[in-house]
Write a protein that holds these residues in place. Sequence first.
Motif, PDB file in Angstrom:
ATOM      1  N   ALA A 350       3.178 -21.299  30.160  1.00  0.00           N
ATOM      2  CA  ALA A 350       3.707 -22.377  29.323  1.00  0.00           C
ATOM      3  C   ALA A 350       5.076 -22.841  29.792  1.00  0.00           C
ATOM      4  O   ALA A 350       5.494 -23.959  29.474  1.00  0.00           O
ATOM      5  CB  ALA A 350       3.781 -21.922  27.868  1.00  0.00           C
ATOM      6  N   ASP A 351       5.772 -22.010  30.560  1.00  0.00           N
ATOM      7  CA  ASP A 351       7.084 -22.381  31.112  1.00  0.00           C
ATOM      8  C   ASP A 351       6.981 -23.038  32.482  1.00  0.00           C
ATOM      9  O   ASP A 351       8.000 -23.182  33.181  1.00  0.00           O
ATOM     10  CB  ASP A 351       7.977 -21.139  31.213  1.00  0.00           C
ATOM     11  N   LEU A 352       5.767 -23.375  32.886  1.00  0.00           N
ATOM     12  CA  LEU A 352       5.527 -24.000  34.194  1.00  0.00           C
ATOM     13  C   LEU A 352       5.850 -23.064  35.353  1.00  0.00           C
ATOM     14  O   LEU A 352       6.191 -23.500  36.455  1.00  0.00           O
ATOM     15  CB  LEU A 352       6.315 -25.315  34.340  1.00  0.00           C
ATOM     16  N   GLU A 353       5.697 -21.787  35.138  1.00  0.00           N
ATOM     17  CA  GLU A 353       5.854 -20.787  36.192  1.00  0.00           C
ATOM     18  C   GLU A 353       4.500 -20.531  36.837  1.00  0.00           C
ATOM     19  O   GLU A 353       3.472 -20.451  36.148  1.00  0.00           O
ATOM     20  CB  GLU A 353       6.411 -19.492  35.613  1.00  0.00           C
ATOM     21  N   LEU A 354       4.474 -20.430  38.154  1.00  0.00           N
ATOM     22  CA  LEU A 354       3.229 -20.136  38.853  1.00  0.00           C
ATOM     23  C   LEU A 354       2.812 -18.691  38.577  1.00  0.00           C
ATOM     24  O   LEU A 354       3.568 -17.759  38.853  1.00  0.00           O
ATOM     25  CB  LEU A 354       3.405 -20.336  40.358  1.00  0.00           C
ATOM     26  N   ARG A 355       1.629 -18.520  38.034  1.00  0.00           N
ATOM     27  CA  ARG A 355       1.162 -17.154  37.745  1.00  0.00           C
ATOM     28  C   ARG A 355       1.047 -16.335  39.015  1.00  0.00           C
ATOM     29  O   ARG A 355       1.279 -15.120  39.009  1.00  0.00           O
ATOM     30  CB  ARG A 355      -0.186 -17.218  37.025  1.00  0.00           C
ATOM     31  N   ALA A 356       0.692 -16.972  40.119  1.00  0.00           N
ATOM     32  CA  ALA A 356       0.529 -16.253  41.381  1.00  0.00           C
ATOM     33  C   ALA A 356       1.846 -15.956  42.074  1.00  0.00           C
ATOM     34  O   ALA A 356       1.875 -15.145  43.003  1.00  0.00           O
ATOM     35  CB  ALA A 356      -0.369 -17.063  42.327  1.00  0.00           C
ATOM     36  N   ARG A 357       2.939 -16.609  41.616  1.00  0.00           N
ATOM     37  CA  ARG A 357       4.240 -16.439  42.255  1.00  0.00           C
ATOM     38  C   ARG A 357       5.329 -16.374  41.186  1.00  0.00           C
ATOM     39  O   ARG A 357       6.006 -17.360  40.905  1.00  0.00           O
ATOM     40  CB  ARG A 357       4.526 -17.611  43.213  1.00  0.00           C
ATOM     41  N   PRO A 358       5.537 -15.220  40.583  1.00  0.00           N
ATOM     42  CA  PRO A 358       6.586 -15.096  39.559  1.00  0.00           C
ATOM     43  C   PRO A 358       7.944 -15.521  40.115  1.00  0.00           C
ATOM     44  O   PRO A 358       8.278 -15.258  41.273  1.00  0.00           O
ATOM     45  CB  PRO A 358       6.561 -13.600  39.222  1.00  0.00           C
ATOM     46  N   GLY A 359       8.703 -16.219  39.279  1.00  0.00           N
ATOM     47  CA  GLY A 359      10.005 -16.714  39.702  1.00  0.00           C
ATOM     48  C   GLY A 359       9.954 -18.070  40.369  1.00  0.00           C
ATOM     49  O   GLY A 359      10.996 -18.624  40.733  1.00  0.00           O
ATOM     50  N   VAL A 360       8.744 -18.633  40.509  1.00  0.00           N
ATOM     51  CA  VAL A 360       8.569 -19.961  41.097  1.00  0.00           C
ATOM     52  C   VAL A 360       7.981 -20.873  40.020  1.00  0.00           C
ATOM     53  O   VAL A 360       6.945 -20.561  39.430  1.00  0.00           O
ATOM     54  CB  VAL A 360       7.649 -19.928  42.322  1.00  0.00           C
ATOM     55  N   PHE A 361       8.638 -21.989  39.784  1.00  0.00           N
ATOM     56  CA  PHE A 361       8.243 -22.932  38.740  1.00  0.00           C
ATOM     57  C   PHE A 361       7.883 -24.267  39.403  1.00  0.00           C
ATOM     58  O   PHE A 361       8.271 -24.531  40.539  1.00  0.00           O
ATOM     59  CB  PHE A 361       9.384 -23.119  37.738  1.00  0.00           C
ATOM     60  N   ALA A 362       7.149 -25.113  38.681  1.00  0.00           N
ATOM     61  CA  ALA A 362       6.738 -26.393  39.251  1.00  0.00           C
ATOM     62  C   ALA A 362       6.869 -27.491  38.206  1.00  0.00           C
ATOM     63  O   ALA A 362       6.778 -27.236  36.995  1.00  0.00           O
ATOM     64  CB  ALA A 362       5.300 -26.322  39.770  1.00  0.00           C
ATOM     65  N   ALA A 363       7.076 -28.721  38.679  1.00  0.00           N
ATOM     66  CA  ALA A 363       7.319 -29.828  37.748  1.00  0.00           C
ATOM     67  C   ALA A 363       6.909 -31.144  38.375  1.00  0.00           C
ATOM     68  O   ALA A 363       6.730 -31.259  39.588  1.00  0.00           O
ATOM     69  CB  ALA A 363       8.804 -29.871  37.364  1.00  0.00           C
ATOM     70  N   GLY A 364       6.805 -32.172  37.537  1.00  0.00           N
ATOM     71  CA  GLY A 364       6.559 -33.531  37.989  1.00  0.00           C
ATOM     72  C   GLY A 364       5.117 -33.784  38.371  1.00  0.00           C
ATOM     73  O   GLY A 364       4.182 -33.194  37.812  1.00  0.00           O
ATOM     74  N   GLU A 365       4.906 -34.663  39.339  1.00  0.00           N
ATOM     75  CA  GLU A 365       3.555 -35.059  39.718  1.00  0.00           C
ATOM     76  C   GLU A 365       2.821 -33.989  40.512  1.00  0.00           C
ATOM     77  O   GLU A 365       1.650 -34.174  40.855  1.00  0.00           O
ATOM     78  CB  GLU A 365       3.588 -36.368  40.510  1.00  0.00           C
ATOM     79  N   MET A 366       3.457 -32.858  40.783  1.00  0.00           N
ATOM     80  CA  MET A 366       2.731 -31.726  41.352  1.00  0.00           C
ATOM     81  C   MET A 366       1.718 -31.182  40.357  1.00  0.00           C
ATOM     82  O   MET A 366       0.731 -30.553  40.763  1.00  0.00           O
ATOM     83  CB  MET A 366       3.696 -30.604  41.725  1.00  0.00           C
ATOM     84  N   LEU A 367       1.964 -31.364  39.077  1.00  0.00           N
ATOM     85  CA  LEU A 367       1.095 -30.826  38.041  1.00  0.00           C
ATOM     86  C   LEU A 367      -0.084 -31.765  37.810  1.00  0.00           C
ATOM     87  O   LEU A 367       0.002 -32.972  38.034  1.00  0.00           O
ATOM     88  CB  LEU A 367       1.872 -30.651  36.738  1.00  0.00           C
ATOM     89  N   ASP A 368      -1.186 -31.202  37.333  1.00  0.00           N
ATOM     90  CA  ASP A 368      -2.410 -31.975  37.140  1.00  0.00           C
ATOM     91  C   ASP A 368      -2.389 -32.701  35.798  1.00  0.00           C
ATOM     92  O   ASP A 368      -2.908 -32.219  34.798  1.00  0.00           O
ATOM     93  CB  ASP A 368      -3.627 -31.048  37.228  1.00  0.00           C
TER      94      ASP A 368
END
Length: 405
Positions: A350-368
């Motif tokens: 829910a915090d936009l953190e990659l489950r496969a890469r803890p400590g890495v978050f994603a935002a913007g048009e990268m998301l579906d």
Amino acid sequence: MDALVIGAGPAGLMAAEALMAPGRRVVVAEAMPTPARKFLMAGKSGLNLTKAEPLPEFARGIAGGTGGCLPPDPRGYLWTAAGEFGPEAVRDWAEGLGIALFTGSTGRVFPVGMKASPLLRAWLARLRAGGVELRSCWRWVGMEGGWAFETPDGPRRVRPRVTVLALGGASWPRLGSDGAWVPMLAGAGVAVAPFRPANMGFRVEWSPPMARVFGAAVKGVAIRAGRSLSRGEWVVTAQGIEGGGVYAVAAEMRDGAEAVVDLAPDLDPDALSMRFAQLRGRLSLGNWLRRALSDPVKVALLLEWGRPLPSDPAGWAARAKALPLRHAGPMGLARAISSAGGIETGALTADLELRARPGVFAAGEMLDWEAPTGGYLLTTCLATGRRAGEAAARRLADQDAVTAL
């Protein structure tokens, strides 16, 4: 380095703003020579920041490609740790940068000067004052053993404590959003939905007579496709149809819904039939139709898409009220305003953190997700950037608290 943001578009810069704090080192890496190129391009015809409407109504314009809102947060992309980041928050943020705004007749919100560049200059100045470093021409090329970049000074590898990815989708690749990140994240176990064009035009194989109206605006019509209805303007081009009125129904059309054009949405069928009942006399078919429709572009579309042509006034009225929009499919990603597809909802917390890469978050048009133009796209990019940046900042604070024990 405390925090790394990859991508200097609206989502990345907003993440950097949420991350900056006294004594914290935040670096933004951008592949292009200058930041926010797509943002500046969008602002050339007037920067539409957001739309002045209640948050629940605004949020309905945003569709998630793999389940919509990010569970367990039912409020979706426009909610951050600090509260909602919808239309009102965007207005407050821009005005806090010294940008005067106005609301148009359709509710769209613009800077008084219309351009994106003054806002971007003020924003970059705020980030610099907060200690954020911008590194241009830094292209991300790998993530094993640290974040690897190709730079003007040769290969570089950095190991930040947290990272926010804001690399954009796959539309307008010449401005930097080329989707080159997909194989790297997919190889790291991140599920990515294929990209598709969004807010795009449609190809039409016109007959030769249509060349007379290439470049003409289509006004005063409505397009219905699936559950969507648009009354915005659009343009006839040599390649097909483009413009806001088409983009508003583009997702339904792309996904297979048949589209029809109402050439006279303010007239009921009986009133329109009376117009077609006027005696033709010696008038050519085109001139007779112009008397009924009062617009040569509408006449051209009716003759193009209305065959076989009707033979009586009621038939002409019915055809003009439900004219099949015949197209040859959507234009490609390179010409689309935005893209659908990207990192799937299930690959994120829910915090936009990659489950496969803890400590890495994603935002913007990268998301579906996808949204129509009119302020929805930009507001959501800003909101997801803030959401990811706030979550990354909390992670840093938690790490600092543990270290202090």
